[in-house]
Design a protein around this motif. Structure first.
Motif, mmCIF file in Angstrom:
data_model
loop_
_atom_site.group_PDB
_atom_site.id
_atom_site.type_symbol
_atom_site.label_atom_id
_atom_site.label_comp_id
_atom_site.label_asym_id
_atom_site.label_seq_id
_atom_site.Cartn_x
_atom_site.Cartn_y
_atom_site.Cartn_z
ATOM 1 N N TRP A 150 -10.138 -32.271 -3.483
ATOM 2 C CA TRP A 150 -9.394 -32.333 -4.739
ATOM 3 C C TRP A 150 -8.010 -32.913 -4.452
ATOM 4 O O TRP A 150 -7.130 -32.203 -3.943
ATOM 5 C CB TRP A 150 -9.244 -30.932 -5.326
ATOM 6 N N LEU A 167 -6.721 -30.394 -1.668
ATOM 7 C CA LEU A 167 -7.423 -29.157 -1.321
ATOM 8 C C LEU A 167 -8.869 -29.505 -0.980
ATOM 9 O O LEU A 167 -9.493 -30.320 -1.669
ATOM 10 C CB LEU A 167 -7.436 -28.183 -2.498
ATOM 11 N N THR A 225 -12.570 -27.726 -0.704
ATOM 12 C CA THR A 225 -13.316 -26.528 -1.084
ATOM 13 C C THR A 225 -14.784 -26.697 -0.695
ATOM 14 O O THR A 225 -15.200 -27.750 -0.211
ATOM 15 C CB THR A 225 -13.249 -26.280 -2.605
ATOM 16 N N LEU A 270 -17.500 -24.131 -9.190
ATOM 17 C CA LEU A 270 -17.136 -23.466 -7.933
ATOM 18 C C LEU A 270 -17.363 -21.960 -7.982
ATOM 19 O O LEU A 270 -17.489 -21.311 -6.940
ATOM 20 C CB LEU A 270 -15.664 -23.730 -7.596
ATOM 21 N N ALA A 291 -15.580 -17.504 1.465
ATOM 22 C CA ALA A 291 -14.604 -18.059 2.400
ATOM 23 C C ALA A 291 -15.190 -18.220 3.794
ATOM 24 O O ALA A 291 -14.986 -19.246 4.457
ATOM 25 C CB ALA A 291 -13.369 -17.160 2.436
ATOM 26 N N VAL A 319 -17.447 -21.275 4.123
ATOM 27 C CA VAL A 319 -16.706 -22.539 4.198
ATOM 28 C C VAL A 319 -16.090 -22.712 5.579
ATOM 29 O O VAL A 319 -16.186 -23.783 6.196
ATOM 30 C CB VAL A 319 -15.614 -22.596 3.110
ATOM 31 N N LEU A 350 -7.018 -25.615 2.236
ATOM 32 C CA LEU A 350 -8.337 -25.105 1.873
ATOM 33 C C LEU A 350 -8.269 -24.311 0.576
ATOM 34 O O LEU A 350 -7.325 -23.548 0.349
ATOM 35 C CB LEU A 350 -8.874 -24.188 2.977
ATOM 36 N N GLY A 351 -9.288 -24.470 -0.256
ATOM 37 C CA GLY A 351 -9.488 -23.609 -1.406
ATOM 38 C C GLY A 351 -10.643 -22.678 -1.103
ATOM 39 O O GLY A 351 -11.759 -23.137 -0.838
ATOM 40 N N LEU A 352 -10.381 -21.377 -1.113
ATOM 41 C CA LEU A 352 -11.375 -20.390 -0.694
ATOM 42 C C LEU A 352 -11.482 -19.259 -1.711
ATOM 43 O O LEU A 352 -10.498 -18.898 -2.364
ATOM 44 C CB LEU A 352 -10.993 -19.784 0.665
ATOM 45 N N ASN A 387 -6.385 -19.620 -3.474
ATOM 46 C CA ASN A 387 -7.510 -18.826 -3.983
ATOM 47 C C ASN A 387 -8.224 -19.595 -5.099
ATOM 48 O O ASN A 387 -8.127 -19.301 -6.277
ATOM 49 C CB ASN A 387 -7.043 -17.452 -4.483
ATOM 50 N N LEU A 388 -8.943 -20.614 -4.680
ATOM 51 C CA LEU A 388 -9.745 -21.424 -5.593
ATOM 52 C C LEU A 388 -11.140 -21.559 -5.008
ATOM 53 O O LEU A 388 -11.267 -22.078 -3.892
ATOM 54 C CB LEU A 388 -9.129 -22.810 -5.782
#
Length: 211
Positions: free
Chosen positions: A7, A23, A25, A41, A49, A52, A64-66, A91-92
């Protein structure tokens, strides 16, 4: 190599200068015509998390989006694992994206936005830079208490019922969050070419990448 979604982050103001370029993900997989990526997502098929991080191998994306609401996460271990790959974490996806009644149900099984914020607090204390995702102004105080470097405003899932959320509606939510944000940089969802309308940075639609 494994598939992920990237992203891009488009900076608009000096306040966003230190933000990462993108980011990474879990791979969204579904085409946007079937489901908006930021909603897709949330589907349980995309893993948590730990999934990933395990899939990254030796790859080192900048941010990172986790999914951080998992009660099985051990934050001390998590912070070490993230630091091996990245310096930024967000936190995504976020349970805060869900509508109020479903959030209340999730909180009963200890899967709530407050847990995400506690994890972000621990990750920030471990030296990682964090971006806190919020989907309603009532979550801003909890997000600020986590000590993030920026806030990402994602409209709640019900707003996507007819597809993409109108720009005016996104901007109104972003302004409401920004008014409580203690001058933190605000990121919001934008399509390429859309007006920033006061955003510090835009999170653009994802593309698939292999790492």
């Amino acid at each position: 190599m494994r598939r992920f979604s990237k992203w891009p982050i488009q900076r608009h103001t000096a306040a966003s200068r230190s933000l990462p370029d993108a980011l990474v993900t879990a791979s969204v997989g579904l085409p946007p015509a079937e489901m908006p990526p930021v909603v897709a997502l949330l589907l349980p098929t995309f893993g948590g998390a730990q999934d990933v991080l395990d899939a990254l191998g030796e790859a080192c994306p900048q941010a990172l989006g986790l999914f951080l609401a998992d009660p099985n996460l051990l934050t001390e271990r998590l912070s070490r694992q993230i630091a091996r790959h990245s310096r930024w974490v967000c936190n995504l996806p976020s349970v805060g994206q869900h509508e109020h009644a479903f959030r209340r149900y999730l909180s009963e099984v200890d899967l709530d936005h407050g847990r995400e914020m506690r994890v972000l607090t621990d990750l920030a204390a471990a030296g990682l830079s964090t971006i806190a995702t919020v989907s309603t102004p009532r979550d801003v105080d909890a997000a600020l208490s986590a000590g993030p470097s920026a806030l990402l405003v994602v409209p709640p899932v019900p707003d996507f019922v007819t597809g993409a959320v109108p720009l005016a509606r996104r901007a109104a939510l972003e302004r409401s969050v920004a008014a409580q944000s203690d001058a933190l940089p605000i990121l919001g969802l934008r399509a390429p070419g859309e007006d920033a309308l006061g955003l510090d940075a835009a999170l653009l639609p994802p593309s698939g990448i292999s790492l």
